[in-house]
Design an enzyme around this catalytic site. Sequence first.
Site, short mmCIF file in Angstrom:
data_model
loop_
_atom_site.label_atom_id
_atom_site.label_comp_id
_atom_site.label_asym_id
_atom_site.label_seq_id
_atom_site.Cartn_x
_atom_site.Cartn_y
_atom_site.Cartn_z
CE LYS A 128 -1.82 1.58 4.06
NZ LYS A 128 -1.56 3.00 4.35
CG ASN A 129 2.46 2.61 3.55
OD1 ASN A 129 1.34 3.10 3.39
ND2 ASN A 129 2.88 2.16 4.72
CB CYS A 153 -3.90 5.94 11.56
SG CYS A 153 -4.47 4.44 10.75
NE ARG A 170 0.35 10.14 10.68
CZ ARG A 170 -0.01 9.04 10.04
NH1 ARG A 170 -1.18 8.51 10.26
NH2 ARG A 170 0.78 8.48 9.17
N PRO A 171 2.10 16.50 11.84
CG PRO A 171 3.96 17.67 12.67
CD PRO A 171 3.15 16.41 12.87
CG ASP A 221 6.48 20.91 10.58
OD1 ASP A 221 5.95 19.77 10.58
OD2 ASP A 221 7.52 21.16 11.21
CG ASP A 246 3.34 1.47 9.45
OD1 ASP A 246 2.92 2.30 10.26
OD2 ASP A 246 3.32 1.65 8.22
NE ARG A 290 -6.82 4.05 5.94
CZ ARG A 290 -5.92 4.37 6.87
NH1 ARG A 290 -6.22 4.31 8.13
NH2 ARG A 290 -4.71 4.74 6.52
C1 UD1 Z 1 5.33 7.08 8.62
C2 UD1 Z 1 6.51 6.12 8.72
C3 UD1 Z 1 6.51 5.25 7.51
C4 UD1 Z 1 5.15 4.54 7.43
C5 UD1 Z 1 4.00 5.55 7.45
C6 UD1 Z 1 2.63 4.91 7.49
C7 UD1 Z 1 8.68 6.60 9.71
C8 UD1 Z 1 9.86 7.50 9.75
N1 UD1 Z 1 7.73 6.91 8.82
O1 UD1 Z 1 5.45 7.85 7.43
O2 UD1 Z 1 7.56 4.31 7.55
O3 UD1 Z 1 5.07 3.76 6.29
O4 UD1 Z 1 4.12 6.37 8.61
O5 UD1 Z 1 2.21 4.62 8.78
O6 UD1 Z 1 8.62 5.64 10.45
N2 UD1 Z 1 6.82 14.94 11.01
C9 UD1 Z 1 6.85 16.28 11.30
N3 UD1 Z 1 6.61 17.19 10.30
C10 UD1 Z 1 6.33 16.78 9.02
C11 UD1 Z 1 6.30 15.41 8.72
C12 UD1 Z 1 6.55 14.52 9.75
O7 UD1 Z 1 7.08 16.68 12.44
O8 UD1 Z 1 6.12 17.65 8.14
C13 UD1 Z 1 7.05 13.94 12.10
C14 UD1 Z 1 5.77 13.18 12.44
O9 UD1 Z 1 4.99 13.86 13.38
C15 UD1 Z 1 6.29 11.88 12.97
C16 UD1 Z 1 7.53 11.64 12.11
O10 UD1 Z 1 7.92 12.93 11.63
O11 UD1 Z 1 6.70 12.00 14.31
C17 UD1 Z 1 7.27 10.61 11.00
O12 UD1 Z 1 6.80 11.25 9.94
P1 UD1 Z 1 6.77 10.73 8.43
O13 UD1 Z 1 7.86 9.79 8.09
O14 UD1 Z 1 6.60 11.94 7.61
O15 UD1 Z 1 5.41 9.98 8.49
P2 UD1 Z 1 4.74 9.27 7.33
O16 UD1 Z 1 5.15 9.81 6.01
O17 UD1 Z 1 3.32 9.21 7.72
#
Ligand code: UD1
Length: 418
Positions: free
Chosen positions: A22-23, A116, A121-122, A124, A305, A397
Amino acid sequence: MDIWRIRGGHRLTGVCFVQGSKNASLPILAASMLAPAETELQNVPQLKDIDAALRILRHLGCEAEQRENEVYIDARGVSRCFIPHKLMLEMRSSVIFMGALLARCGEARLSPPGGCQLGKRPIDLHLAALRQLGAQIEEDGDEILCRAGRLRGTELLLPFPSVGATENIMLAATAAEGETVIRGAAREPEITALQDYLVKLGFAVSGAGTERIVIGGRRRVEHIEHRVLADRIVASTVACAAAACGGSVELRGVEPEHFSTVLHFLKQAGCDIIIKNRSVWLRSGGRLYGVGPVRTEPYPGFPTDAQPVLMAALLKARGRSVITETIFENRFRQVPELKRLGADITLRGQSAEIWGVDSLHGTVLNATDLRGGAAMIVAGLTAEGETQVFDEGHIRRGYERFDARLRALGADICLDQY
Ligand code: UD1
C-alpha cells in the site's frame, strides 16, 4: 461496520503470497499524474486507500481504473488542481498529491490529510521544503493553497527523514528548473520504489535508499509498465501471527531485507527463520520468549507500523519484552484493547513493558487504527474462545482479503460487513 470474528488456538501452516505494498502504491499513484502519459501497474492491492487515490486521480481529470491487482491510469487529461476536503480526509497519503499537483499544474489546493490518529502528524516539513523550491503557500483555515509560477531546484536539508516529505519533494522537484538535492532523506524501500517509477516515467532521479537524493531533468515517455513491491508490513504481520500461533509458514514474493529487523526479533523470540531469495520460511513452536529492547526508528530501523503486531505476538511470550515508540506519540492505542484480552502491559511514557501471560481470553474489541486493528487480530488468533474486532474499516485500508489469507493458513477467522 466490519466485524472480524476469530476463534483462536489454531496453528498456521502453508504458503502466503504477500500482497503488493500500500505504502509503495500510493506515492506511485500520485506520481502517475506528473506527466501526460499512460501507466499500467501490476501487483496493486485492492484496498480502501487505493480506491481513495484512484478517486482523487479521476477527480483531477485522469482515467483511473483497477481490475483485480492491475491499475491503468491515463494522465493526459488532467484538468483540475484542487482536491475536495472529503477526498483528502480518507487517507494520510493524499498529502503527496500536493507535490504532484504543483509539478503538473503549478498550483495545488487541498486541505490537511486524514488517516490514522497516531498523534499530531504535522506537515510543516513538507511545506517548508516546497517553499524552498519556490512555491508560495498560504494556509487559510482548512485550506492549503500552493502556487508556483516556477519551481527552482535547490539543496534541501530535512531535519528528520520524513517519508511523506521526501516523497512530496521528489514529486515537486520533477518540475523544477535545475537540480534538486535532498539531504537527510528518508531511506525506506517505498522511497526507492518511487524513484524506480519516476525513472521509468523519464525523470532523472538517483540516490534513493541513501540520505541524499538528486532529482534532475526529464526525457519524454508515453507508456510505463511497473510492478509494485511486496508489502513489508503485511509480511511482518503474517510472520508475527505465525510466530505467536505456532506452525510453519512460507512468505512468498517478499524482499526479506525490507523487514529484516522484524525477523531479527522473531528469531530472538525463538522462531526458526530461513531466507531464500524472495521467500521467508518461519517455523515456530508457538510459545515465544520475551524480546527487547525494541525501538521504532526510521528505516533501516524497526518500523513503527510493525510495532503493534509484534507487541501482539509477544503477549504470551515467556518473560518480559520492552518496546519503545519514537516516531508517533500516540501509537499505543491498541494497548487498552489488548489488555481486555488479559494481556499484561504497562505503559511508561513512550515505552511499553509486556509480561507474557499463560492465556488470553476472547472478547469484543474495537479497532483503533489500521495497524492497531491488525494487532488485535493477531492477538485474537492466540486467545481462547471467540474474539470479535469491531472495525470502522481501518484494517481493510491496508490488508487485502486478510481473512481469506489467514484462513488459507488454517486460522478460524471470518469478516462480516454491515
Ligand atoms: C510514517 C513512517 C513510515 C510509514 C508511514 C505509514 C517513519 C519515519 N515513517 O510515514 O515508515 O510507512 O508512517 O504509517 O517511520 N513529522 C513532522 N513534520 C512533518 C512530517 C513529519 O514533524 O512535516 C514527524 C511526524 O509527526 C512523525 C515523524 O515525523 O513523528 C514521522 O513522519 P513521516 O515519516 O513523515 O510519516 P509518514 O510519512 O506518515
